[in-house]
Design an enzyme around this catalytic site. Sequence first.
Site, PDB file in Angstrom:
ATOM      1  N   GLY A   1       2.757   3.245 -11.489  1.00  0.00           N
ATOM      2  CA  GLY A   1       2.216   2.395 -12.551  1.00  0.00           C
ATOM      3  C   GLY A   1       2.622   2.860 -13.923  1.00  0.00           C
TER       4      GLY A   1
ATOM      5  N   LEU B   1       5.347  -3.084  -6.630  1.00  0.00           N
ATOM      6  CA  LEU B   1       5.820  -2.229  -7.709  1.00  0.00           C
ATOM      7  C   LEU B   1       5.686  -0.753  -7.342  1.00  0.00           C
ATOM      8  CD1 LEU B   1       6.895  -3.099 -10.460  1.00  0.00           C
ATOM      9  CD2 LEU B   1       4.698  -2.403 -11.416  1.00  0.00           C
ATOM     10  N   ASP B   2       6.734   0.023  -7.560  1.00  0.00           N
ATOM     11  CA  ASP B   2       6.718   1.473  -7.326  1.00  0.00           C
ATOM     12  C   ASP B   2       6.494   1.841  -5.876  1.00  0.00           C
ATOM     13  OD1 ASP B   2       6.999   1.636 -10.067  1.00  0.00           O
ATOM     14  OD2 ASP B   2       4.877   1.984 -10.434  1.00  0.00           O
ATOM     15  N   GLU B   3       6.658   0.868  -4.969  1.00  0.00           N
ATOM     16  CA  GLU B   3       6.446   1.134  -3.552  1.00  0.00           C
ATOM     17  C   GLU B   3       7.735   1.043  -2.743  1.00  0.00           C
ATOM     18  OE1 GLU B   3       3.664   2.006  -1.859  1.00  0.00           O
ATOM     19  OE2 GLU B   3       2.560   2.178  -3.748  1.00  0.00           O
TER      20      GLU B   3
ATOM     21  N   ARG C   1       5.916   7.853   3.489  1.00  0.00           N
ATOM     22  CA  ARG C   1       6.358   7.319   2.205  1.00  0.00           C
ATOM     23  C   ARG C   1       7.834   7.611   1.950  1.00  0.00           C
ATOM     24  NH1 ARG C   1       8.079   4.855  -0.921  1.00  0.00           N
ATOM     25  NH2 ARG C   1       7.529   4.359  -3.071  1.00  0.00           N
TER      26      ARG C   1
END
Lengths: 283, 283, 283, 283
Positions: C201, C227-229, D211
């Site tokens: 974020g 987003l950002d994933e 991740r």
Amino acid sequence: GDIGRLVVSCPDGPGIVALISAFLHRHGANIVQSDQFSTGAAGGRFMLRTEFHLTRLRERLHLLRRQFDVEVARRLGAEFRVRAAATPARVAIFVSRHDHCLLDLLWRARRGELPIEVVAVVSNHPDLEPDVAAFGTPYMHVPVTRATKPAAERVQLDLLRGEVDLVVLARYMQILSGDFLDRVGVPVINIHHSFLPAFAGASPYERARQRGVKLIGATAHYATEDLDEGPIIEQDVVRVSHRASVADLARGGADIERTVLARAVAWHCADRVFVHGATTVVF
Amino acid sequence: GDIGRLVVSCPDGPGIVALISAFLHRHGANIVQSDQFSTGAAGGRFMLRTEFHLTRLRERLHLLRRQFDVEVARRLGAEFRVRAAATPARVAIFVSRHDHCLLDLLWRARRGELPIEVVAVVSNHPDLEPDVAAFGTPYMHVPVTRATKPAAERVQLDLLRGEVDLVVLARYMQILSGDFLDRVGVPVINIHHSFLPAFAGASPYERARQRGVKLIGATAHYATEDLDEGPIIEQDVVRVSHRASVADLARGGADIERTVLARAVAWHCADRVFVHGATTVVF
Amino acid sequence: GDIGRLVVSCPDGPGIVALISAFLHRHGANIVQSDQFSTGAAGGRFMLRTEFHLTRLRERLHLLRRQFDVEVARRLGAEFRVRAAATPARVAIFVSRHDHCLLDLLWRARRGELPIEVVAVVSNHPDLEPDVAAFGTPYMHVPVTRATKPAAERVQLDLLRGEVDLVVLARYMQILSGDFLDRVGVPVINIHHSFLPAFAGASPYERARQRGVKLIGATAHYATEDLDEGPIIEQDVVRVSHRASVADLARGGADIERTVLARAVAWHCADRVFVHGATTVVF
Amino acid sequence: GDIGRLVVSCPDGPGIVALISAFLHRHGANIVQSDQFSTGAAGGRFMLRTEFHLTRLRERLHLLRRQFDVEVARRLGAEFRVRAAATPARVAIFVSRHDHCLLDLLWRARRGELPIEVVAVVSNHPDLEPDVAAFGTPYMHVPVTRATKPAAERVQLDLLRGEVDLVVLARYMQILSGDFLDRVGVPVINIHHSFLPAFAGASPYERARQRGVKLIGATAHYATEDLDEGPIIEQDVVRVSHRASVADLARGGADIERTVLARAVAWHCADRVFVHGATTVVF
């Protein structure tokens, strides 16, 4: 603009910090940050770097310098410098044909990351002039051959005299004479493309490949007459694999060269580097 | 238990991978992972490491080795090894008085982190015997003086003959003779407490401090007659400051020494290291 | 110019390497380097990247592609690409006002360090146009407001359609819509100025300072709707101290951002990155 | 034995260093090393750590402490500690079944690398007793179940009361209650096996693998009631590849865990760590 920097080096002994901090307090300066180091209580060297806040610093700086000399430095037998932290260092960059260190310094200076003003780029080749022009920085082409080297160095010295606080050799492939280093009158920082003392001298990437090292590095040091022997300011390394050719090492090494050189210039210009014999103390 | 490892080294040329992978497929082995490298298509050396799954590996291993020899290796002029990945390497550790590398290897072996069985610790001092006894590992005290060195090496060779796949010098402060290295018949890995080729030889931490380097390192390499010149397996470094004394460097360096040595032993025992001339290829 | 690259991804199973290497051998291609990985023998995904030498590669490439499709890919249910290694990727760089990642990519492209051709720089601000002009690269100023965003994205898509192989978000401070990502038809690489998943974020440096972390980082990842994933390609970190202000972190972080982004772009353009679910495999 | 350590924390203001250094000079103490930091001149917090030499330190320490309180601390509204640098910190180590952090601390303490005396190892499992016995350190097995936890914590508190200066959680897999943390009366350092704030909570290696991060890390922090939210003392990371399974990550992570924890304990026990709100200042 009211932040000043005091740098002191003297024989170690009792009461030095008390004397200096009392001086600053007495003159209305408030210590913001301070580092000190001694190479040994008995017979060692004491080094101190202090940042202080002083209202109307610039108009008081000259007097403060004289007062410090009289009230502190003479009693301690100390060398010292006091200056406004906001004043940028005037820097000349020497370069040959590799652009990576040069461009990195110019770009960092422009974005305010390095506290320097690049007053000139000096090169023995004309190649990088357009790149430097884009930054609005003067480019001085001083060709050097074996025969013309003494004359070329005189030209360089004339260009720099009184104009710079620091010379940076950003992959300058000529060896400066001891005479030049004596006469230039300001520190000279060089970037060597190996992890010194490994692979001192020429062709470090070729020799790194032959020896099969698993990390390559770069070393920023003060230039002295003894090539690659000057006091080391900063070093770093990057991992390499057996797949890397000499060209790959040179490319990959370029990143670590420019990073290490930029750190060394930044630290030097922030008065964080003290030379102590063949080594440095970096606060 | 059905994972096998095939390691091949031969002159490079067309069709090698096709030949080897067809062999494995034909014999029911399924490639799990594979690495290869060539030092150059023309006149270069081809190296390959493959992990494969083969049902009932252990009972078929002997035959597979002979078949590979006949069907592949002779055609390629290849050196090769095939073995079960689960078989631990038998290791002798040589040590003098510094315990950090030794204990680290013993710990890692015990917790299953290193694929080794430490069959003996050999030392020219009795100091570390109690520590080693706690691991249930035999400790062989073989004193060495200038006069007794040839005899001591014969004792060591007798102790090791046929019993080990690897000798690890974990800060063993004696220089092994070329004769010993010839006769021991297995690879010997040494840990040097500097970032070679910097500070080869004695007292690297003292010399690192004198030279004022900003990083200290450690190097694991195969021992050869030319001291500190053997092929490098792994290196790493750690940052140091002007505040560090030689004793601090030695303490801080101990961490990087044991880490680097453990990696080198792990990689060697997983057949990931190929010696190529004065260098290594590490998959 | 005769080096080709073959990239294959398919369900794992026996004999894949044998099939592919036999194909290459049959068609006269000599494997120079090869990497492979399987996420699991049973039900896993097999990925392979091979560099090969093939005489007159360019004129034979089209046919080779069709032959591989018929002779190998259909039997394996494989996705694949074959191309000449020397062909640079056509890249569009999106940027807002921070110049460090942009200039770094342009420099590296110019000096031949990155195998890319930057065909356009797209920005929602006019600020960086002069810098980009110095590289002779077209600069497209496409202002974006909340109201005009859909229209702006259509303009961007029209500009890029068929012209690029990759979009790089080099500190582009606008969120691209899922619709844009669907329609752009090529991979999009973003640089995030934190060590994801930490500080996903906005304002990562502020939050890093508040949390008091001792390392800050940067993450290059494929942009996805979340987003950002997106799958992470590369990450790295740099040590920070309590003395660093948020501005210091941003400055220091710039170095690691541009380094990480350059690596990710280099690896992507060398076909070394495979997306596997939410993660990547990087050879 | 005549080296003392003075640690001061107070509201920032002018003249603090002058006051403290004059005090030390007046009482015959010679400053060996000093660090200071202010979080802001106006309304900020000033922190200072000084090492000084004072003849016959131990017999004068008690008086010096009282004099500093009267002559300096009360005027500055300062918290402070003065102690002999050579006095080791008394430490209790809590552990469950993972031995790597525990053994590393015991071994470093034994070889004099850590300035600590391990007075007890407390575990909810009996497994590691033999290893600890080899170091001659008492092992206290205090089983913990959900039902017995309050009673177990009372037992632990009784064991530690007045006996320790620091508790280290070396992979202790039980959550200590806020009540325990309140009553234990000394700092508690925990090692978390991720690069916080990434992967706070349980199973960080599993989540790191899902991740697809390219670096894994460890974080040493002061334990607070908010799990994994306490002030961070030290962090570090290590590179991982797509080939690493969760078990590989756990093994590789063990190295970075023990290294990070050892640094944090060393720095804490050398009075180098100041807690400031949710963060730390580490000299």
